[in-house]
Design a protein around this motif. Structure first.
Motif, PDB file in Angstrom:
ATOM      1  N   UNK A  96       0.833  -1.212   0.000  1.00 43.93           N
ATOM      2  CA  UNK A  96       0.000   0.000   0.000  1.00 43.93           C
ATOM      3  C   UNK A  96       0.865   1.259   0.000  1.00 43.93           C
ATOM      4  N   UNK A  97       0.289   2.332  -0.507  1.00 44.42           N
ATOM      5  CA  UNK A  97       1.056   3.563  -0.670  1.00 44.42           C
ATOM      6  C   UNK A  97       1.369   4.243   0.652  1.00 44.42           C
ATOM      7  N   UNK A  98       0.579   3.940   1.732  1.00 45.97           N
ATOM      8  CA  UNK A  98       0.822   4.627   3.002  1.00 45.97           C
ATOM      9  C   UNK A  98       1.879   3.929   3.849  1.00 45.97           C
ATOM     10  N   UNK A  99       2.444   2.820   3.412  1.00 48.00           N
ATOM     11  CA  UNK A  99       3.475   2.116   4.154  1.00 48.00           C
ATOM     12  C   UNK A  99       4.841   2.713   3.866  1.00 48.00           C
ATOM     13  N   UNK A 100       5.796   2.598   4.822  1.00 48.62           N
ATOM     14  CA  UNK A 100       7.163   3.074   4.614  1.00 48.62           C
ATOM     15  C   UNK A 100       8.189   2.054   5.074  1.00 48.62           C
ATOM     16  N   UNK A 101       7.756   0.843   5.503  1.00 49.90           N
ATOM     17  CA  UNK A 101       8.703  -0.202   5.888  1.00 49.90           C
ATOM     18  C   UNK A 101       8.006  -1.549   5.743  1.00 49.90           C
ATOM     19  N   UNK A 102       8.862  -2.623   5.709  1.00 50.01           N
ATOM     20  CA  UNK A 102       8.334  -3.968   5.522  1.00 50.01           C
ATOM     21  C   UNK A 102       9.366  -4.950   6.037  1.00 50.01           C
ATOM     22  N   UNK A 103       8.916  -6.002   6.763  1.00 46.27           N
ATOM     23  CA  UNK A 103       9.802  -7.070   7.213  1.00 46.27           C
ATOM     24  C   UNK A 103       9.532  -8.276   6.338  1.00 46.27           C
ATOM     25  N   UNK A 104      10.603  -8.722   5.628  1.00 45.95           N
ATOM     26  CA  UNK A 104      10.487  -9.902   4.777  1.00 45.95           C
ATOM     27  C   UNK A 104      10.918 -11.124   5.574  1.00 45.95           C
ATOM     28  N   UNK A 105      10.065 -12.115   5.643  1.00 45.67           N
ATOM     29  CA  UNK A 105      10.364 -13.324   6.414  1.00 45.67           C
ATOM     30  C   UNK A 105      10.443 -14.529   5.489  1.00 45.67           C
ATOM     31  N   UNK A 106      10.817 -15.664   6.135  1.00 41.28           N
ATOM     32  CA  UNK A 106      10.919 -16.956   5.433  1.00 41.28           C
ATOM     33  C   UNK A 106      11.945 -16.905   4.307  1.00 41.28           C
ATOM     34  N   UNK A 107      13.063 -16.183   4.538  1.00 40.79           N
ATOM     35  CA  UNK A 107      14.153 -16.147   3.573  1.00 40.79           C
ATOM     36  C   UNK A 107      15.168 -17.238   3.885  1.00 40.79           C
ATOM     37  N   UNK A 108      15.998 -17.572   2.940  1.00 34.72           N
ATOM     38  CA  UNK A 108      17.055 -18.570   3.144  1.00 34.72           C
ATOM     39  C   UNK A 108      18.224 -17.928   3.885  1.00 34.72           C
ATOM     40  N   UNK A 109      18.851 -18.705   4.765  1.00 33.65           N
ATOM     41  CA  UNK A 109      19.980 -18.163   5.523  1.00 33.65           C
ATOM     42  C   UNK A 109      21.203 -18.067   4.622  1.00 33.65           C
ATOM     43  N   UNK A 110      22.090 -17.195   5.012  1.00 25.51           N
ATOM     44  CA  UNK A 110      23.371 -16.966   4.311  1.00 25.51           C
ATOM     45  C   UNK A 110      23.175 -16.848   2.792  1.00 25.51           C
TER      46      UNK A 110
END
Length: 1192
Positions: free
Chosen positions: A996-1010
């Motif tokens: 959405x346009x009113x957001x200014x940050x986001x946490x991305x999860x479930x990523x691969x390590x290293x």
């Protein structure tokens, strides 16, 4: 396939334009049309009586016309005459003379008629006359006994032939008799002697008459002339008289001139307009008289007057009524003069002012046929319809005859006919056919489709659109397939459909579409225009001085359009080069071997393409070969002994003796003059003459105290000036010229400033130079107002109306009178600011960054000056996305001329703007129009202001971003795309997230390590996506795995090992350097000492010990070049004495190169491996040099 047509720059566009107008009147032959005579024999047709008579009559029409003839006004039935035939599909008659016919039987007046269902056209009256070449009548010719000094006329009296014969005099050996001022042939063929001399005695004066039509020459019987000299006459008289008789002939006495022809003091001559006027005066006298011609009360016409037969014949070509008048010939010798006045009257056979032209009308249209001719006397005009006098022709209710004009109203198809106009007077007649063709035809374009035109840049381009239709179609031009209609001053639209681009530029190239439309339909045609670069000679041949038997070369280097094929031609003295193997023509030069004196001259290089041509010339001067020692070339010595002779009021002759040329030929003399009266001490250029001349005829101005000096010029330079000549003061006279560059320009709204370039001192022609300044308001019935001023070049007229046109003239005068009447120039009184603002300002927003503004032009009367254009002021009021006002920065766009619209580029999207328009003249700007508000629509946003990635964990990353600096609208969302990157830099699958346009940050999860990830981030408005910003980040390792990974670069044993290796390499390099400086031997040197053979052994392909060589000495000594021994001969051998301290033995000589400073940059190893890809280590061990470089 395109048809190709080139347009040379030298072509006169007017000629093409006129030719196209003529062709545009032609009706296509597939349409019904009355006959048109296309070819006919001349009015006065003289035929050879020994050959067949061909009387031409060709015509076109639809349906094809039939032909008939009249002879002497009655029908000529060719079927009843076996000797006459008519050519098939033609009206041309052939009279068979060679098969038994007699030409005299067919003498008469013939006229051809071509007829079809739409009308009848007639030819001129063709008068057929066989040529005649009769023999001379027998006559007994008595010998001519003439006393020395007397005049004599030998009469030719040739037989009357048709056409008249050409007369000339020859002897028995068929040699032309010499003619001079004393002996010459008259226009009537007689041979005139102004005075006879003993050498004129001969028995074979023969007059010949050549008849060109029959290719025959007739000969008169020889005429005998015997001249008695005074001595022989006295001897004859003495032999027949006693001593007591008084005898003795008078000696040869001089006599004043007497006219042999014409006789009397006056005569008359009538000549027709356009013919050649020949006037003749032949005089007798001793000494031989000289003839001079003048026109009483006028001048002989320049460029049309010629003198022939030793000035005894005055010839004026293409005479007109203005040449009528009295012409006086004056014969003069030392004893006196005699004159004769010939009164010349120029009459005129009819000639066209406006010849009738074919008329194509649609049913119901109106039109006129106009037939206007002039002549002296004035010709009468009569009309015929289809060959019949119009008074007795069938009536046509749509036709009305009004003198020289026929008026047609509401024509119908039955109105089609051919009309003849006959203009005649006592000296001849004119006959013209013009048809009226009533057709209803939709437009058609006659120019071939996709015709290709090629022109040189900055030259005119003319694009054809030949058309036909009835009613006459309207023509419009477009550029491009979907372009707008072409208008404006940069184009010229001709009535025949041709589009002219006066100055074609590169951006003029492309497709042009011609559209023709009338009420019955529409058609279009495309043509192509290509613009080519001009051909230029970028290095021209230069002046050369070459010694005899030397070699010389002229350059001619060209630059041309890559699509044009140039041809280069060399000329010598404007003629072909001599056929001599010493002349060698190369691609861009001309070389002359073993130069001789005959090679002296001007050499010209001509470059031709299909579209243009350029040339350049240079002079070759051949001089003698220098002796030993070599000749010293120097500037010439100055000329000397200047002398003035032949002094006249407006001319004088200057002569001089050249100084020593100092072994370089004098090419020219420069003559300068000093005016001691007006500018003492100042020398001006007068003229220059060839280096072979030692005299010059100089033109002079009145009221100048002249002295002259001469400067010699050769290849080396200019000599010192000669000593001045004596002074010569010319008489005063009224001025010959008026001031130049006269202008009338107001500096204030109520004045007119008249300026001019004052005459220079020598132009004044006399004392008391002044100027008569005159002015009056244009288009107003006012008298001229004048003032006389002196010593100024400006006069201000006050109290004038604002910006009105004035007629202005400035006339020079001095104490002796006025200069010729000056020409008038148009000026304007002063300008004032415009009074009115443009109205009806409209804005059309084209897209988010571009708008088009329209306005109504202001009335010209309110401009109060020269209209220079309009200015559009516009500024941004606020951004609609932020609603915040900024500092107002006004922008200005100026549109030249009387334009009523313009484009506003560079606008910011989603913003509110204001603008106003003002008219501009030479004084300044007028009032502004009311502010007009307009808004730009949304656009795509700029990239987000930043993208930060923080807080990496095993399976997550935190993204933070800033909104775009320029949102250009209302943001609707953000788009995040990311993908993993492995160790070989390969990209994994792409994941996309909408935020959405009113957001200014986001946490991305479930990523691969290293794992390294690449992120792409952009913003969107309703219009679309903006530019993206990219970042990369890495998730952290698993702690257990991290504990097993040891950074080898932090281990002590590894650091120690690397230091030891680096130290060893440094020691090796120091030892090598010391041994080299001490002259020690490398293993290479020992190998050379063991083998005396100088052949170099090639190094093994896989020996990469030295890698890419770099001279350490060169680094240490500012890149000094290697010693001579490092340069390898092309045959891969090295002399033994040059091989010490050399590395050449370990290289491949063919790869050796030298830098500009002489240092060697060859490659001593085998093939150089490619640079490793980023992130990968080299698989090859580094060379010591490279390792050292890496270490340092």
């Amino acid at each position: 396939m395109m048809k190709k047509m080139s347009i040379p720059t030298s072509r006169a566009s007017l000629v093409l334009f006129l030719c196209q107008i003529i062709s545009a009147l032609d009706v296509p032959l597939d349409l019904s049309q009355p006959p048109t005579i296309t070819q006919q024999s001349p009015k006065d047709y003289i035929v050879d009586p020994r050959e067949n008579i061909v009387i031409q009559c060709e015509a076109k029409g639809k349906p094809p016309p039939s032909f008939s003839w009249t002879r002497n006004g009655t029908h000529f039935d060719i079927d009843k005459d076996a000797q006459v035939t008519m050519k098939p599909n033609s009206g041309t008659l052939v009279v068979n003379i060679m098969n038994g016919g007699k030409a005299e039987a067919y003498e008469g007046v013939y006229q051809c008629t071509a007829r079809n269902e739409r009308g009848a056209a007639i030819s001129n009256n063709i008068v057929i006359r066989p040529s005649r070449s009769p023999l001379w009548t027998k006559e007994k010719l008595e010998p001519n006994h003439v006393r020395e000094g007397d005049s004599l006329v030998l009469h030719c009296r040739p037989p009357v032939g048709l056409p008249p014969p050409i007369i000339f005099w020859m002897d028995n050996a068929f040699q032309r008799l010499p003619q001079s001022e004393r002996v010459s042939q008259g226009l009537n063929g007689d041979l005139y002697f102004a005075n006879v001399q003993p050498e004129d005695t001969r028995e074979d004066y023969i007059c010949y008459a050549r008849f060109n039509h029959t290719q025959t020459i007739q000969q008169k019987q020889p005429i005998s002339v015997k001249v008695f000299s005074m001595d022989s006459l006295n001897d004859t008289i003495a032999a027949n008289l006693s001593d007591t008789d008084i005898y003795g002939a008078k000696p040869v006495t001089e006599r004043p001139p007497v006219l042999l022809t014409p006789t009397g003091s006056t005569s008359t001559k009538v000549e027709l307009r356009g013919n050649v006027l020949l006037l003749e005066c032949i005089a007798a006298g001793l000494p031989t008289p000289v003839i001079r011609w003048i026109k009483e009360g006028g001048e002989l016409p320049a460029n049309r007057t010629f003198f022939e037969n030793f000035k005894k014949t005055l010839k004026i070509i293409d005479v007109s009524e203005a040449d009528s008048g009295n012409y006086k010939c004056i014969a003069r010798n030392t004893l006196g003069s005699v004159h004769h006045v010939i009164s010349v009257t120029v009459k005129a056979a009819p000639y066209w002012i406006t010849a009738p032209r074919n008329l194509v009308l649609s049913p119901g249209e109106d039109g006129t046929l106009i037939c206007r001719a002039n002549g002296n006397p004035k010709p009468s005009i009569s009309w015929l319809a289809n060959g019949v006098p119009i008074a007795i022709a069938p009536e046509d209710p749509s036709r009305k005859v009004d003198g020289d004009t026929i008026i047609f109203s509401h024509v119908q198809e039955r109105s089609s006919a051919v009309y003849q106009c006959n203009a005649s007077n006592e000296y001849g007649y004119l006959l013209a056919n013009a048809f009226v063709n009533v057709l209803a035809e939709p437009p058609r374009i006659l120019t071939p489709a996709n015709k290709l035109y090629q022109v040189i840049a900055d030259s005119p381009a003319l694009l054809d659109c030949a058309y036909f239709g009835s009613p006459k179609p309207e023509i419009e031009w477009f550029k491009g397939v979907k372009g707008s209609i072409l208008r404006g001053n940069e184009y010229i639209f001709h009535d025949n459909g041709t589009l002219e681009i006066p100055v074609a530029q590169k951006d003029s190239a492309g497709t042009y579409t011609c559209v023709a439309r009338n009420e019955l339909g529409k058609i279009q045609n495309e043509v192509q225009l290509e613009i080519k670069d001009p051909t230029m000679i970028i290095k021209q041949p230069e002046y050369k001085v070459i010694q005899r038997y030397g070699q010389v070369s002229f350059e001619c280097i060209i630059k041309h359009d890559s699509t044009l094929l140039p041809t280069v031609v060399w000329l010598k003295d404007n003629d072909e080069l001599p056929d001599d193997e010493r002349f060698l023509v190369g691609k861009d030069n001309l070389t002359i071997m073993n130069v001789t004196d005959k090679d002296d001259g001007t050499y010209t290089c001509i470059v031709n393409t299909t579209l243009d041509s350029v040339s350049a010339s240079a002079v070759l001067t051949v001089v003698a070969a220098p002796p030993t020692p070599a000749i010293i070339y120097a500037r010439p010595n100055p000329p000397f002994d200047l002398e003035l002779t032949g002094q006249l009021e407006r001319s004088i002759e200057l002569s001089w003796i050249p100084g020593d040329e100092n072994n370089s030929p004098i090419t020219n003399f420069v003559i300068e003059y000093e005016d001691a009266l007006h500018e003492p001490g100042v020398w001006h250029y007068q003229t220059e003459v060839s280096g072979t001349q030692t005299t010059a005829q100089l033109k002079l101005s009145p009221y100048v105290n002249y002295s002259f000096r001469v400067i010699a010029v050769n290849k080396i330079g200019r000599s010192q000036p000669s000593e001045p000549s004596e002074q010569y003061l010319t008489k005063s006279a009224s001025p010959d010229e008026n001031p130049a560059n006269v202008q009338g320009i107001g500096s204030e709204p109520d004045n007119l400033v008249i300026t001019w370039e004052p005459l220079k001192g020598f132009q004044s022609n006399g004392p008391g130079l002044q100027y008569k300044v005159s002015w009056r308001q244009k288009d107003v019935d006012d008298e001229w107002t004048s003032v006389i001023v002196a010593n100024v070049s400006k006069y201000i007229v006050s109290g004038t109306p604002t910006f009105v046109p004035y007629e202005v003239k400035v006339q020079a005068l001095n104490d002796l009178g006025y200069a010729p009447e000056p020409s008038e120039v148009i000026g304007h009184s002063g300008e004032d600011l415009p009074m009115v603002a443009p109205g009806n300002v409209q804005v059309h927003v084209i897209n988010s960054t571009l708008a088009k503004v329209h306005w109504d032009p202001v009335p010209l009367k309110t401009v109060r000056g020269h209209l220079q254009g309009y200015k559009v002021y516009y500024w941004k009021v606020q951004s609609l996305s932020r609603r915040s006002r900024r500092h107002v920065e006004k922008k200005i766009l100026t549109f030249r001329g009387n334009k009523t619209f313009g484009m506003l580029p560079g606008l910011e999207p989603y913003s509110s703007y204001k603008l106003n328009v003002r008219v501009v003249n030479g004084k300044g700007e007028g009032p502004a129009s009311p502010d007009k508000v307009f808004k730009t629509p949304e656009g795509v946003p700029s990239s987000p202001s930043f993208l930060k990635i923080t807080n990496p964990t095993l399976d997550s990353l935190t993204l933070e971003w800033g909104s775009p600096t320029h949102p250009n609208g209302v943001l609707t969302s953000y788009t995040l795309k990311f993908q993993p990157i492995n160790n070989t830099h390969e990209l994994g699958p792409l994941v996309e997230i909408r935020i959405p346009a009113n957001e200014s940050s986001l946490i991305l999860k479930n990523l691969n390590y290293s794992t390294r990830y690449k992120f792409y981030f952009n913003a969107q408005t309703s219009v679309g996506s903006g530019s993206q910003i990219t970042e990369e980040a890495v998730t952290i390792m698993d702690e257990a795995m991290a504990s097993r990974q040891v950074d080898i670069a932090t281990q002590g044993w590894f650091i120690g090992l690397m230091c030891a290796v680096a130290l060893l390499i440094l020691i090796l390099l120091i030892v090598c350097f010391i041994r080299r400086n001490k002259g020690g031997k490398y293993p290479v040197k020992e190998k050379e000492d063991a083998h005396a053979d100088p052949e170099i052994q090639p190094m093994k392909e896989d020996d990469g010990t030295f890698g890419e060589y770099r001279s350490l000495e060169s680094d240490a000594e500012d890149h000094k070049p290697l010693k001579k021994g490092s340069r390898t001969p092309s045959d891969r051998t090295v002399k033994k004495e040059d091989s010490d301290d050399s590395l050449v033995d370990y290289g491949e000589g063919v790869n050796g190169q030298f830098n500009e400073d002489g240092s060697f940059i060859g490659q001593y190893s085998g093939k150089k491996e490619k640079e490793p890809a980023e992130g990968n280590e080299s698989s090859e061990a580094p060379s010591p040099v490279n390792a050292m470089n890496s270490f340092v």
